[in-house]
Design a protein around this motif. Structure first.
Motif, PDB file in Angstrom:
ATOM      1  N   ASP A 187      -6.574 140.628  62.262  1.00  0.00           N
ATOM      2  CA  ASP A 187      -6.710 140.911  63.691  1.00  0.00           C
ATOM      3  C   ASP A 187      -5.337 141.038  64.334  1.00  0.00           C
ATOM      4  N   GLY A 188      -5.313 141.657  65.501  1.00  0.00           N
ATOM      5  CA  GLY A 188      -4.066 141.785  66.243  1.00  0.00           C
ATOM      6  C   GLY A 188      -3.432 143.143  66.052  1.00  0.00           C
ATOM      7  N   MET A 189      -2.449 143.405  66.900  1.00  0.00           N
ATOM      8  CA  MET A 189      -1.725 144.668  66.848  1.00  0.00           C
ATOM      9  C   MET A 189      -0.654 144.617  65.768  1.00  0.00           C
ATOM     10  N   ALA A 190      -0.112 145.790  65.438  1.00  0.00           N
ATOM     11  CA  ALA A 190       0.978 145.867  64.467  1.00  0.00           C
ATOM     12  C   ALA A 190       2.176 145.082  64.995  1.00  0.00           C
ATOM     13  N   GLY A 191       2.800 144.327  64.125  1.00  0.00           N
ATOM     14  CA  GLY A 191       3.924 143.489  64.507  1.00  0.00           C
ATOM     15  C   GLY A 191       3.549 142.059  64.774  1.00  0.00           C
ATOM     16  N   HIS A 192       2.249 141.779  64.955  1.00  0.00           N
ATOM     17  CA  HIS A 192       1.798 140.400  65.128  1.00  0.00           C
ATOM     18  C   HIS A 192       2.061 139.627  63.834  1.00  0.00           C
ATOM     19  N   PRO A 193       2.419 138.344  63.918  1.00  0.00           N
ATOM     20  CA  PRO A 193       2.714 137.586  62.690  1.00  0.00           C
ATOM     21  C   PRO A 193       1.621 137.656  61.643  1.00  0.00           C
ATOM     22  N   GLY A 194       0.357 137.630  62.074  1.00  0.00           N
ATOM     23  CA  GLY A 194      -0.720 137.751  61.101  1.00  0.00           C
ATOM     24  C   GLY A 194      -0.727 139.110  60.415  1.00  0.00           C
ATOM     25  N   GLN A 195      -0.482 140.179  61.173  1.00  0.00           N
ATOM     26  CA  GLN A 195      -0.431 141.513  60.593  1.00  0.00           C
ATOM     27  C   GLN A 195       0.754 141.644  59.637  1.00  0.00           C
ATOM     28  N   VAL A 196       1.915 141.160  60.045  1.00  0.00           N
ATOM     29  CA  VAL A 196       3.100 141.245  59.187  1.00  0.00           C
ATOM     30  C   VAL A 196       2.868 140.505  57.880  1.00  0.00           C
ATOM     31  N   ARG A 197       2.243 139.340  57.963  1.00  0.00           N
ATOM     32  CA  ARG A 197       1.969 138.558  56.759  1.00  0.00           C
ATOM     33  C   ARG A 197       1.001 139.287  55.826  1.00  0.00           C
ATOM     34  N   GLU A 198      -0.040 139.878  56.398  1.00  0.00           N
ATOM     35  CA  GLU A 198      -1.040 140.576  55.588  1.00  0.00           C
ATOM     36  C   GLU A 198      -0.446 141.820  54.934  1.00  0.00           C
ATOM     37  N   VAL A 199       0.302 142.616  55.706  1.00  0.00           N
ATOM     38  CA  VAL A 199       0.895 143.842  55.171  1.00  0.00           C
ATOM     39  C   VAL A 199       1.892 143.519  54.070  1.00  0.00           C
ATOM     40  N   ALA A 200       2.760 142.549  54.310  1.00  0.00           N
ATOM     41  CA  ALA A 200       3.779 142.213  53.324  1.00  0.00           C
ATOM     42  C   ALA A 200       3.162 141.664  52.046  1.00  0.00           C
ATOM     43  N   SER A 201       2.206 140.764  52.171  1.00  0.00           N
ATOM     44  CA  SER A 201       1.594 140.188  50.972  1.00  0.00           C
ATOM     45  C   SER A 201       0.860 141.245  50.159  1.00  0.00           C
ATOM     46  N   THR A 202       0.215 142.216  50.825  1.00  0.00           N
ATOM     47  CA  THR A 202      -0.476 143.285  50.093  1.00  0.00           C
ATOM     48  C   THR A 202       0.519 144.176  49.358  1.00  0.00           C
ATOM     49  N   LEU A 203       1.600 144.568  50.026  1.00  0.00           N
ATOM     50  CA  LEU A 203       2.608 145.409  49.374  1.00  0.00           C
ATOM     51  C   LEU A 203       3.259 144.691  48.198  1.00  0.00           C
TER      52      LEU A 203
END
Length: 454
Positions: A187-203
């Motif tokens: 949840d949340g917009m791009a740049g939100h800590p939760g989004q950054v964590r999810e994107v980085a861990s997936t990559l």
């Protein structure tokens, strides 16, 4: 009269450090991260347990002496200075985080890395979530980074980026930047800590599963630290910081974390209108024209493992003001004030009635105390209006007692000074500042046309 039952847990907690609070706040009061305070779950009294799972034979724990090791084959990025910082090249499956101030040249550097990798036959996928394909193409044309094996994509959705990876099957993936990519799994917009964590861990998971090197660009905050949750730095294998002064073309890449090499290497680059170029020997960038002038002295500073000679310049002018000026550029003002006090108290050189200006050549910033002696000698030379002997370098830290203390890597500094032709190096062997000033006239044999001795 009914009484309110006290709560056993705070309703809000930080997802980074676990700090709790009774009301929602935008910034954690413990770890100072923004956007990490969320509403905590209510205590139900049910204790959840995890059922142990027996590992397979291939994943069974073994004595460390029986673990087979094999060196991961590194591949060059095509840029020697960048390979130096990475520890020798790109490691398969490595996740690299590159941060830096806006406009310092991160995208230009990575475009050059992608082009050089494509030229040696490796397929590269460059995903730009901040620029359009046309903008990236224009920069690549300007820097000469066009190649058929360099694929471009402009996407902000993580699932679509993974689809590009499946179709292109690259051997190097560059994502610019992690703060502008979002995932539907969070949840949340791009740049939100939760989004950054999810994107980085997936990559990073994709990098490990496919042995695919991934370079991720990260934004920085006002104080220069990497934006987003600190877990981002723990997840990746290498953290690099790209820094430089906008007033000069010189750029440095430093490794803040490296699981595959040392963290004290520094890559040096020159930013030009045609792109970014390597500076394999930056020694001449921080020196003057070589003429003997009053108020100049050369020291040898360390940038990582690299020894760099830097010229320190000082200018003094008599003043009748009750508070003389102390203007510095490239050095610490408080350190210079201390050195001036030591000069007057321990060496007998009056500077309390002088405006003092101290600067470095080339815009480099000296933060280590090894430049103390060079600053003191430059100021003393400016006060006497006599140049120091030729081919003399000064390395040493000054104490408040006027003693010259030894600094780290003295032998390496002396070797670099000797390579550049500096026949004499003043260091801790002179013992005190007064001794160093007294020894200066004996270091130089005057010849025809030479200036008076210092």
């Amino acid at each position: 009269m009914a009484t309110r039952r006290p709560t056993t847990a705070a309703p809000y907690r930080c997802t980074e450090c676990g700090w709790t609070t009774l009301k929602w706040v935008g910034r954690c009061g413990e770890c100072q991260q923004w956007g990490t305070v969320v509403e905590g779950a209510e205590q139900t009294g049910i204790v959840r347990t995890i059922t142990p799972v027996a590992p397979g034979a291939a994943r069974a724990a073994r004595p460390i002496t029986q673990v087979q090791t094999q060196e991961a084959a590194r591949t060059t990025s095509g840029i020697g200075e960048f390979d130096r910082v990475l520890g020798g090249g790109l490691v398969p499956g490595a996740a690299i985080l590159l941060s830096g101030e806006p406009g310092v040249g991160k995208s230009t550097l990575l475009t050059e890395v992608a082009a050089q990798s494509a030229r040696v036959g490796r397929r590269v996928l460059y995903v730009s979530a901040e620029e359009s394909l046309g903008q990236v193409r224009l920069r690549a044309e300007r820097t000469g980074a066009l190649h058929d094996e360099l694929y471009l994509a402009s996407e902000t959705d993580l699932a679509t980026i993974l689809g590009h990876v499946d179709e292109v099957k690259p051997q190097l993936l560059i994502v610019d930047s992690v703060q502008t990519v979002s995932s539907s799994m969070s949840d949340g917009m791009a740049g939100h800590p939760g989004q950054v964590r999810e994107v980085a861990s997936t990559l990073i998971r994709v990098a490990k599963e496919r042995d695919l090197p991934v370079i991720i660009v990260g934004h920085v905050t006002k104080d220069g630290s990497i934006a987003g949750p600190r877990i981002l730095e723990h997840l990746v294998d290498v953290v690099c910081h790209f820094e430089g002064d906008r007033q000069t073309s010189l750029r440095f890449v430093r490794a803040l974390k490296n699981r595959f090499g040392a963290t004290d290497e520094v890559g040096c680059f020159d930013m030009t209108g045609a792109g970014i170029t390597e500076v394999s020997d930056p020694s001449a960038l921080f020196l003057g024209h070589g003429s003997r002038e009053a108020g100049t002295c050369v020291t040898v500073a360390l940038e990582g493992r690299r020894a760099l000679p830097v010229e320190v310049q000082a200018l003094t002018m008599k003043t009748g003001a009750p508070n003389p000026r102390r203007i510095v550029s490239g050095v610490d003002g408080a350190r210079v004030a201390m050195i001036l006090a030591v000069l007057e108290k321990k060496a007998g050189i009056t500077v309390s009635d002088q405006d003092v200006y101290v600067s470095t050549v080339g815009g480099v910033r000296l933060t280590e105390p090894a430049a103390d002696l060079a600053i003191a000698l430059a100021v003393a030379s400016a006060v006497s209006d006599r140049a120091l002997p030729a081919k003399v370098a000064a390395i040493g830290e000054l104490s408040l007692a006027g003693e010259i203390r030894a600094v780290t890597q003295t032998d390496q500094r002396r070797s670099e000074a000797a390579r550049l032709g500096y026949r004499t190096v003043l260091d801790a062997r002179c013992r005190t500042l007064r001794d160093a000033l007294r020894d200066l006239p004996r270091l130089h044999r005057p010849g025809p046309g030479d200036e008076p001795e210092f």
